[in-house]
Design an enzyme around this catalytic site. Structure first.
Site, PDB file in Angstrom:
ATOM      1  N   SER A   1      -8.495 -26.765  -7.746  1.00 25.35           N
ATOM      2  CA  SER A   1      -9.511 -25.956  -6.652  1.00 25.35           C
ATOM      3  C   SER A   1     -10.620 -25.227  -7.624  1.00 25.35           C
ATOM      4  CB  SER A   1      -8.943 -24.867  -5.223  1.00 25.35           C
ATOM      5  OG  SER A   1      -7.957 -24.081  -6.062  1.00 25.35           O
TER       6      SER A   1
ATOM      7  N   HIS B   1      -8.935 -30.573  -1.087  1.00 23.64           N
ATOM      8  CA  HIS B   1     -10.601 -30.549  -1.260  1.00 23.64           C
ATOM      9  C   HIS B   1     -11.176 -31.478  -1.369  1.00 23.64           C
ATOM     10  CE1 HIS B   1     -11.657 -25.815  -2.310  1.00 23.64           C
ATOM     11  NE2 HIS B   1     -10.160 -25.957  -2.380  1.00 23.64           N
TER      12      HIS B   1
ATOM     13  N   LYS C   1     -12.084 -27.520   5.787  1.00 24.28           N
ATOM     14  CA  LYS C   1     -13.252 -27.434   4.499  1.00 24.28           C
ATOM     15  C   LYS C   1     -14.301 -29.007   5.398  1.00 24.28           C
ATOM     16  CE  LYS C   1      -9.840 -25.580   1.381  1.00 24.28           C
ATOM     17  NZ  LYS C   1     -10.235 -24.359   0.972  1.00 24.28           N
TER      18      LYS C   1
END
Ligand SMILES: Cc1ncc(COP(=O)(O)O)c(C=O)c1O
Length: 399
Positions: A187, A215, A246
């Protein structure tokens, strides 16, 4: 107030003053509109967002919001129970089937966050013979989950050092369980795990691979199925943990995708599952719709890839030096923490919200501006953001 309380407050107050003096005290920027490419920020008006995890722009997507509202009407505000007592609702099972299929695994189990999913999976997969091998730059939730585990031994290998990982695996004794843990997309660096090498080494040494793809989910691979898809390794990763907070709608929630046996064991034993309320059904409903939108519209992922590559190269054309990478995170190393914070503040004054990260989140001297792309950003937004970057970059002497 008791004198003990006063003493505590004084001590904490001094610590907080230290953060203020160091320029690392965090203040919240309050939003008055849904998360999106453009938000209404208290005291600032309209601001472009290049720092959220809303990678596919699904946080305020009509179908996703309506699925949540429908879930709220049908199932109420929440579960009022843990899963195994009376907290399992139809949308949990539907979402878990969908997530397993999407991840290329037999099963999946949801949690209220990926933080919880890591704290569930890692200690539960660790027995007293286990050696945990973990990348030094893994996410804080992995680090804490390892702290909660009771392995025979831990090997923290330098970031992406396959030599150190190999040596760690070779140092294990026969019969020991070996658990290799890595972020899929790191990240703070924006780079990818060296998954083909990790999977090959794990096969050679009969190790288990756990990838936290928070991610990577919705971002990596042609259809957004994550780093495993990106590397042609769908079905080859033993355990995937990821977030619903996310790309997949951005509400909250996490999951473990793995074999039937692993997920069943997590259902039986994992502590966040046994002792904490389940994901609210409304969130399960909106996340399920987010996965379905992604399946219907792989062009969202295509756009995300295209604009990320173009934004990175346009930053270079304007004199910045973003780190290389293939995910939707574009870090620009600027040096000192106070400078990164100053840079992001000036950008915000120019109407562009990008967060600066410094010590202790990243090593001293490597403070950075972390740009995150979203498929919802339009070309005009990106032009505007680049102009602001150039103005602030020149003013502060970075370019
Ligand atoms: C790699 C990684 N794992 C886990 C998490 C935590 O996810 P959640 O917000 O679902 O707890 C994050 C969030 O920043 C992350 O980047």
């Amino acid at each position: 107030m008791s004198s003990a309380g006063t003493g505590l407050d004084r001590a904490i107050g001094a610590e907080l003053d230290g953060l203020r003096e160091a320029g690392t005290y965090k203040r919240a920027n309050v939003l008055r509109s849904p998360q999106g490419p453009v938000v209404e920020m208290e005291g600032r008006g309209e601001v472009l967002v290049l720092s959220s995890n809303n990678y596919l722009g699904l946080a305020d997507r009509r179908e996703v919001v309506e699925a949540g509202i429908d879930g709220l009407r049908r199932y109420g505000a929440g579960t009022a129970s843990v899963r195994f007592i009376c907290g399992t609702f139809e949308p949990h099972l539907e979402l878990e089937r969908e997530l397993a299929d999407f991840s290329g695994t037999e099963a999946a189990l949801t949690y209220v966050s990926c933080w919880n999913a890591n704290e569930a999976a890692i200690p539960s997969l660790t027995d007293e013979s286990t050696v945990i091998l973990s990348d030094a730059l893994n996410h804080a939730s992995i680090i804490d989950a390892i702290r909660l585990s009771k392995p025979a031994r831990k090997v923290i290998y330098s970031h992406s050092s396959m030599d150190e990982l190999r040596a760690g695996l070779e140092s294990c004794e026969p019969g020991q369980r070996k658990l290799v843990i890595t972020d899929g997309v790191f990240s703070m660096e924006g780079d990818l795990a060296r998954l083909p090498d990790i999977v090959e080494l794990a096969r050679e040494h009969e190790a288990v691979v756990l990838v936290d793809d928070s991610h990577g989910t919705g971002v990596m691979g042609k259809t957004g199925r994550g780093v495993a898809e990106h590397f042609g390794l769908l079905g080859d990763v033993d355990v995937i943990t990821s977030t619903l907070g996310k790309a997949l709608g951005g509400a909250a929630g996490g999951y473990v995708a793995a074999s039937e046996e692993v997920c069943d064991m997590l259902f039986q034993r994992s502590r966040p599952h046994l002792f904490s309320n389940a994901l609210p059904p409304t969130v399960a409903c909106s996340a399920l719709e987010a996965v379905r939108v992604l399946r219907r519209e792989p062009q969202l992922v295509e756009r995300l890839h295209a604009i990320t590559a173009s934004f990175r190269s346009r930053l270079r054309e304007r004199g910045f030096a973003p780190l290389d990478g293939e995910g939707a995170i574009i870090p620009i190393i600027v040096g000192e923490t106070a400078f990164a914070i100053r840079f992001s503040q000036r950008l915000l004054e120019e109407g562009v919200f990008v967060t600066g990260f410094g010590f202790p989140v990243v090593p001293e001297g490597t403070a950075r501006i972390r740009v995150q792309m979203s498929a919802a950003l339009e070309d005009e937004h990106l032009d505007r953001a680049l102009d602001a970057f150039e103005r602030v970059g020149r003013e502060l002497g970075l370019i």
